[in-house]
Design a protein around this motif. Structure first.
Motif: not given
Length: 402
Positions: A181-195
């Motif tokens: 659930m936590r991972s899904g919420v993070i993914d749903a936020a659409g935030v990206e962190v580049s290398v």
């Protein structure tokens, strides 16, 4: 009486230690009404140690235990009057109570950071089996030439059932749902962190580490660099990290990574007996980067700052560090497996890695079910057995004599 004491260099802590090697939010002491006390490391750079062993996440402590923050001894017992005369309760907890604590902690984090609407609207997709070819996740496709030649397994599978004991299986399955659930919420936020952002964060962490640690340059560091170079050249579909490795003068047996920088302590170096064991450790750390474990932590930081501002973001990410301490058992086991795959591909002796965890388990001693559950890492004996199974099932190599 229940009590929470925050420890660190920042002035907003309950216990302030103004030393360079103490992180701003370094650790936390927690007690309940029964005077059961835990210490939580909050992702500090220089570590929290109980009786000489580094703490990852939470660990129960009792009267007489020695706690070091970096190299400073904490007189923690003075904050709990009457501790010596308190009635000790068994360390074992029921699965229901353990699950309840874990569930409450995870839900507090999700509600506080994202809100109930985010949870209701988010969709969580979970791939139940992780099947890879040549170490690279695929969904079908043609076999590679290496596979056809029999140089690597046709199919590599990862079994995570070994990272939890029967006593904690029910609670572990429940927290797996919360993790999804936590991972899904993070993914749903659409935030990206580049290398690139990860490597910049690694630079910041490195500069902080240099305030209280010494980097060693000698034949040992040269050997580590050579092993790293060999392993990196065999990573499947690398994400683009500029990997570097540093030998750190330290009395602790430890290795860690951040933003493509890998740290290997002098005591860990002395503990290892072969280059193959060193390769297993380095391969493990490589995959914390390649599998996106640090990336997820940075996404949480970015989301919380965007939602509540930079001040709350710092607090929120610290909370998350407590609840989901550094990476988690499955993530650690996944890195063990992928690191072993990489070592085998690079022609290192896989059973030596099993032997390393056998010796680690002898240092670890006996552990009860509660200690196992609260630990962010699988027990050393579990890591040994998990690797044995993984190597035998995927490579037909029997390490039972190790």
């Amino acid at each position: 009486m229940a009590k929470i004491l925050n420890i660190g260099r920042s002035a907003n802590n309950d216990i302030i230690i103004n030393e360079n090697y103490i992180s701003a939010q370094h650790a936390q002491l927690m007690s309940d009404d029964d005077m059961v006390i835990y210490i939580n490391d909050l992702g500090s750079v220089n570590g929290t140690f109980v009786n000489g062993m580094r703490v990852y996440g939470s660990q129960r402590i009792q009267f007489g235990d020695t706690i070091l923050l970096g190299s400073s001894k904490l007189n923690w017992e003075s904050y709990f009057p009457g501790l010596q005369n308190s009635t000790k309760i068994p360390a074992q907890m029921s699965s229901l109570k353990t699950y309840g604590l874990s569930a409450l902690a995870a839900l507090i984090f999700v509600f506080a950071i994202f809100g109930i609407n985010e949870i209701v609207s988010s969709s969580v997709e979970h791939e139940k089996s992780d099947t890879t070819k040549n170490g690279k996740t695929q969904k079908g496709g043609d076999k590679t030439s290496d596979e056809e030649n029999g140089q690597v397994p046709k199919e590599i599978t990862y079994d995570f059932s070994c990272v939890v004991s029967e006593q904690n299986r029910e609670a572990s399955e429940a927290t797996d749902v919360l993790d999804e659930m936590r991972s899904g919420v993070i993914d749903a936020a659409g935030v990206e962190v580049s290398v690139q952002e990860e490597m910049e964060f690694g630079d910041q962490n490195h500069n902080e580490l240099l305030k209280g640690s010494t980097i060693v340059y000698d034949d040992r560091s040269d050997k580590l660099e050579q092993i790293l170079k060999e392993l990196v050249s065999n990573i499947d579909a690398p994400k683009g990290f500029n990997y570097k490795i540093f030998l750190i003068q330290s009395d602790e047996i430890n290795a860690w990574t951040c933003g493509g920088r890998i740290y290997f302590t002098t005591t860990m170096y002395a503990f290892t007996e072969t280059n193959d064991e060193m390769a297993g450790i380095i391969g493990h750390e490589i995959y914390h980067n390649e599998l996106g474990h640090i990336n997820k932590m940075l996404k949480v930081q970015k989301i919380s700052e965007q939602t509540y501002g930079p001040d709350f973001g710092g607090i929120a990410s610290t909370i998350d560090g407590i609840l989901r301490s550094p990476f988690g058992k499955k993530d650690e086991a996944h890195c063990d497996f992928k690191g072993a795959d990489l070592c085998i591909k690079t022609n290192y002796e896989s059973c030596d890695i099993v032997e390393l965890w056998e010796r680690m388990s002898q240092n670890e001693g006996e552990s009860d079910a509660l200690t196992e559950f609260l630990s962010s890492h699988p027990l050393s004996s579990q890591r040994r057995d998990c690797l044995k199974n993984h190597i035998r099932n995927n490579y037909q190599i029997n390490c039972e004599n190790k």
